[in-house]
Design a protein around this motif. Structure first.
Motif, PDB file in Angstrom:
ATOM      1  N   GLY A  31       0.851  -1.183   0.000  1.00  0.00           N
ATOM      2  CA  GLY A  31       0.000   0.000   0.000  1.00  0.00           C
ATOM      3  C   GLY A  31       0.887   1.232   0.000  1.00  0.00           C
ATOM      4  O   GLY A  31       1.901   1.264   0.699  1.00  0.00           O
ATOM      5  N   ALA A  32       0.542   2.231  -0.778  1.00  0.00           N
ATOM      6  CA  ALA A  32       1.360   3.445  -0.835  1.00  0.00           C
ATOM      7  C   ALA A  32       0.495   4.639  -1.194  1.00  0.00           C
ATOM      8  O   ALA A  32      -0.473   4.521  -1.953  1.00  0.00           O
ATOM      9  N   VAL A  33       0.857   5.778  -0.634  1.00  0.00           N
ATOM     10  CA  VAL A  33       0.233   7.052  -0.983  1.00  0.00           C
ATOM     11  C   VAL A  33       1.348   8.054  -1.263  1.00  0.00           C
ATOM     12  O   VAL A  33       2.502   7.838  -0.885  1.00  0.00           O
ATOM     13  N   VAL A  34       0.999   9.143  -1.900  1.00  0.00           N
ATOM     14  CA  VAL A  34       1.978  10.155  -2.288  1.00  0.00           C
ATOM     15  C   VAL A  34       1.765  11.430  -1.490  1.00  0.00           C
ATOM     16  O   VAL A  34       0.634  11.906  -1.334  1.00  0.00           O
ATOM     17  N   ILE A  35       2.869  11.953  -0.958  1.00  0.00           N
ATOM     18  CA  ILE A  35       2.896  13.325  -0.446  1.00  0.00           C
ATOM     19  C   ILE A  35       3.521  14.182  -1.534  1.00  0.00           C
ATOM     20  O   ILE A  35       4.640  13.907  -1.991  1.00  0.00           O
ATOM     21  N   ARG A  36       2.808  15.199  -1.942  1.00  0.00           N
ATOM     22  CA  ARG A  36       3.313  16.079  -3.016  1.00  0.00           C
ATOM     23  C   ARG A  36       2.929  17.509  -2.700  1.00  0.00           C
ATOM     24  O   ARG A  36       1.776  17.782  -2.339  1.00  0.00           O
ATOM     25  N   ASP A  37       3.893  18.394  -2.817  1.00  0.00           N
ATOM     26  CA  ASP A  37       3.666  19.821  -2.578  1.00  0.00           C
ATOM     27  C   ASP A  37       3.040  20.058  -1.207  1.00  0.00           C
ATOM     28  O   ASP A  37       2.133  20.874  -1.050  1.00  0.00           O
ATOM     29  N   GLY A  38       3.516  19.315  -0.219  1.00  0.00           N
ATOM     30  CA  GLY A  38       3.101  19.548   1.158  1.00  0.00           C
ATOM     31  C   GLY A  38       1.747  19.000   1.539  1.00  0.00           C
ATOM     32  O   GLY A  38       1.201  19.385   2.582  1.00  0.00           O
ATOM     33  N   ALA A  39       1.188  18.108   0.743  1.00  0.00           N
ATOM     34  CA  ALA A  39      -0.127  17.536   1.056  1.00  0.00           C
ATOM     35  C   ALA A  39      -0.189  16.107   0.543  1.00  0.00           C
ATOM     36  O   ALA A  39       0.596  15.699  -0.313  1.00  0.00           O
ATOM     37  N   GLN A  61      -3.127   9.881  -6.139  1.00  0.00           N
ATOM     38  CA  GLN A  61      -1.989   8.999  -6.385  1.00  0.00           C
ATOM     39  C   GLN A  61      -1.869   7.993  -5.237  1.00  0.00           C
ATOM     40  O   GLN A  61      -1.288   8.303  -4.196  1.00  0.00           O
ATOM     41  N   GLN A  62      -2.461   6.848  -5.429  1.00  0.00           N
ATOM     42  CA  GLN A  62      -2.392   5.780  -4.444  1.00  0.00           C
ATOM     43  C   GLN A  62      -2.114   4.467  -5.157  1.00  0.00           C
ATOM     44  O   GLN A  62      -2.490   4.285  -6.310  1.00  0.00           O
ATOM     45  N   GLU A 122       6.970   1.577 -11.106  1.00  0.00           N
ATOM     46  CA  GLU A 122       6.529   2.644 -12.013  1.00  0.00           C
ATOM     47  C   GLU A 122       5.799   3.740 -11.235  1.00  0.00           C
ATOM     48  O   GLU A 122       5.933   4.929 -11.551  1.00  0.00           O
ATOM     49  N   PHE A 123       5.031   3.352 -10.239  1.00  0.00           N
ATOM     50  CA  PHE A 123       4.359   4.319  -9.374  1.00  0.00           C
ATOM     51  C   PHE A 123       5.388   5.106  -8.558  1.00  0.00           C
ATOM     52  O   PHE A 123       5.273   6.327  -8.390  1.00  0.00           O
ATOM     53  N   LEU A 124       6.415   4.421  -8.067  1.00  0.00           N
ATOM     54  CA  LEU A 124       7.439   5.052  -7.233  1.00  0.00           C
ATOM     55  C   LEU A 124       8.251   6.066  -8.009  1.00  0.00           C
ATOM     56  O   LEU A 124       8.560   7.157  -7.513  1.00  0.00           O
ATOM     57  N   GLY A 125       8.626   5.742  -9.246  1.00  0.00           N
ATOM     58  CA  GLY A 125       9.466   6.641 -10.021  1.00  0.00           C
ATOM     59  C   GLY A 125      10.818   6.834  -9.353  1.00  0.00           C
ATOM     60  O   GLY A 125      11.426   5.889  -8.853  1.00  0.00           O
ATOM     61  N   ASP A 126      11.277   8.087  -9.295  1.00  0.00           N
ATOM     62  CA  ASP A 126      12.571   8.358  -8.665  1.00  0.00           C
ATOM     63  C   ASP A 126      12.422   8.910  -7.252  1.00  0.00           C
ATOM     64  O   ASP A 126      13.389   9.381  -6.654  1.00  0.00           O
ATOM     65  N   SER A 127      11.202   8.835  -6.686  1.00  0.00           N
ATOM     66  CA  SER A 127      10.917   9.489  -5.410  1.00  0.00           C
ATOM     67  C   SER A 127      11.525   8.754  -4.219  1.00  0.00           C
ATOM     68  O   SER A 127      11.606   7.517  -4.219  1.00  0.00           O
ATOM     69  N   SER A 148      -2.836  -0.045   2.781  1.00  0.00           N
ATOM     70  CA  SER A 148      -3.171   1.295   2.296  1.00  0.00           C
ATOM     71  C   SER A 148      -3.571   2.219   3.437  1.00  0.00           C
ATOM     72  O   SER A 148      -3.177   3.390   3.474  1.00  0.00           O
ATOM     73  N   ALA A 149      -4.350   1.705   4.388  1.00  0.00           N
ATOM     74  CA  ALA A 149      -4.773   2.521   5.529  1.00  0.00           C
ATOM     75  C   ALA A 149      -3.585   2.914   6.387  1.00  0.00           C
ATOM     76  O   ALA A 149      -3.486   4.059   6.857  1.00  0.00           O
ATOM     77  N   ASP A 150      -2.661   1.989   6.609  1.00  0.00           N
ATOM     78  CA  ASP A 150      -1.488   2.302   7.416  1.00  0.00           C
ATOM     79  C   ASP A 150      -0.565   3.277   6.690  1.00  0.00           C
ATOM     80  O   ASP A 150       0.067   4.131   7.319  1.00  0.00           O
ATOM     81  N   ALA A 151      -0.460   3.151   5.367  1.00  0.00           N
ATOM     82  CA  ALA A 151       0.333   4.120   4.601  1.00  0.00           C
ATOM     83  C   ALA A 151      -0.264   5.521   4.725  1.00  0.00           C
ATOM     84  O   ALA A 151       0.466   6.516   4.882  1.00  0.00           O
ATOM     85  N   LEU A 152      -1.586   5.624   4.683  1.00  0.00           N
ATOM     86  CA  LEU A 152      -2.246   6.922   4.810  1.00  0.00           C
ATOM     87  C   LEU A 152      -2.018   7.510   6.199  1.00  0.00           C
ATOM     88  O   LEU A 152      -1.720   8.703   6.337  1.00  0.00           O
ATOM     89  N   ALA A 153      -2.133   6.680   7.243  1.00  0.00           N
ATOM     90  CA  ALA A 153      -1.884   7.162   8.609  1.00  0.00           C
ATOM     91  C   ALA A 153      -0.433   7.626   8.760  1.00  0.00           C
ATOM     92  O   ALA A 153      -0.157   8.654   9.384  1.00  0.00           O
TER      93      ALA A 153
END
Length: 236
Positions: free
Chosen positions: A63-71, A76-77, A118-123, A192-197
């Motif tokens: 499970g993964a979520v993205v932090i982008r531009d401070g939010a 993007q999940q 592919e979702f991760l990219g270079d992040s 996914s829930a733990d990634a969001l938390a």
């Protein structure tokens, strides 16, 4: 065909031509940036596994979520259960709630892992108890794709006591920090829930970091390294 690709075809995982092409298109991992935290793209990761031994136990779900531009960017999940027909039910299955039937019906592991890369990219990566998640993920990527994970990974379980020492939560779990920050979490022990938390906690920690003059991932990593050294130093 270069020498590495030739060796991989002879000795490594058996990938299709399309899978090899997708692997070759992946960007190189970016180093931790000196730029402001608010401008970063970070992938916050959580895994479900068959046990607690990163050298032996199996990766079951990502499970993964993205932090982008401070939010947190909810558009993007990533969520995927990996197929396994050899897994026997165990104590961990009771915790994460993945039934054997769901695991047997999951995505083919090579495709699941390629999709995640592919979702991760270079992040850079963030995780709670990142050493465990990174170890499990690294082993799965190596076995399934012959891929060496080189993305930096910061541990929210270390950043939290570093940036919030007043909480007196030195070896706390995710639930402890959820409670400390008064977060409302509807579901736990689900990737996914733990990634969001974890992402919600990370944003709070970034706010603390900026107030302490730490406004880049590179600066956080340097402070964290010094903090680790102090924890290991004998008391005088």
């Amino acid at each position: 065909m270069n020498a590495f690709t030739s060796w991989l075809q002879r000795r490594g995982p058996q990938l299709s031509a399309e899978q090899r092409a997708r692997l070759a298109r992946l960007p190189a991992a970016a180093p931790l940036s000196e730029g402001p935290l608010a401008g970063e793209r970070l992938v916050v990761l959580d895994l479900e596994t068959s046990g607690l031994d990163p050298r032996r136990d199996q990766l079951l779900a990502i499970g993964a979520v993205v932090i982008r531009d401070g939010a947190i960017d909810l558009a993007q999940q990533f969520e995927c259960t990996l197929r396994s027909e050899r897994l026997s039910p165990g104590a961990s299955t009771l915790i994460h709630g993945l039934a054997p039937s769901a695991i047997a019906a999951g995505a083919e592991p090579t495709e699941a892992l390629l999709g995640f890369l592919e979702f991760l990219g270079d992040s850079p990566l963030l995780a709670f108890h990142a050493g465990f998640d990174r170890g499990v993920l690294s082993r799965a990527l190596r076995q399934q794709l012959g891929y060496r994970l080189q993305h930096p990974c910061l541990d929210v379980a270390e950043l939290a006591p570093l940036l919030c020492p007043q909480a007196h939560l030195r070896e706390a779990g995710l639930d402890d920090w959820i409670g400390h920050f008064g977060l409302r979490v509807e579901q736990r022990h689900h990737a996914s829930a733990d990634a969001l938390a974890t992402a919600e906690i990370a944003l709070i920690l970034f706010s603390h970091a900026r107030r302490q003059g730490l406004d880049s991932l590179a600066a956080l990593a340097r402070r964290l390294q010094r903090w680790r050294q102090r924890q290991l130093a004998p008391s005088l």
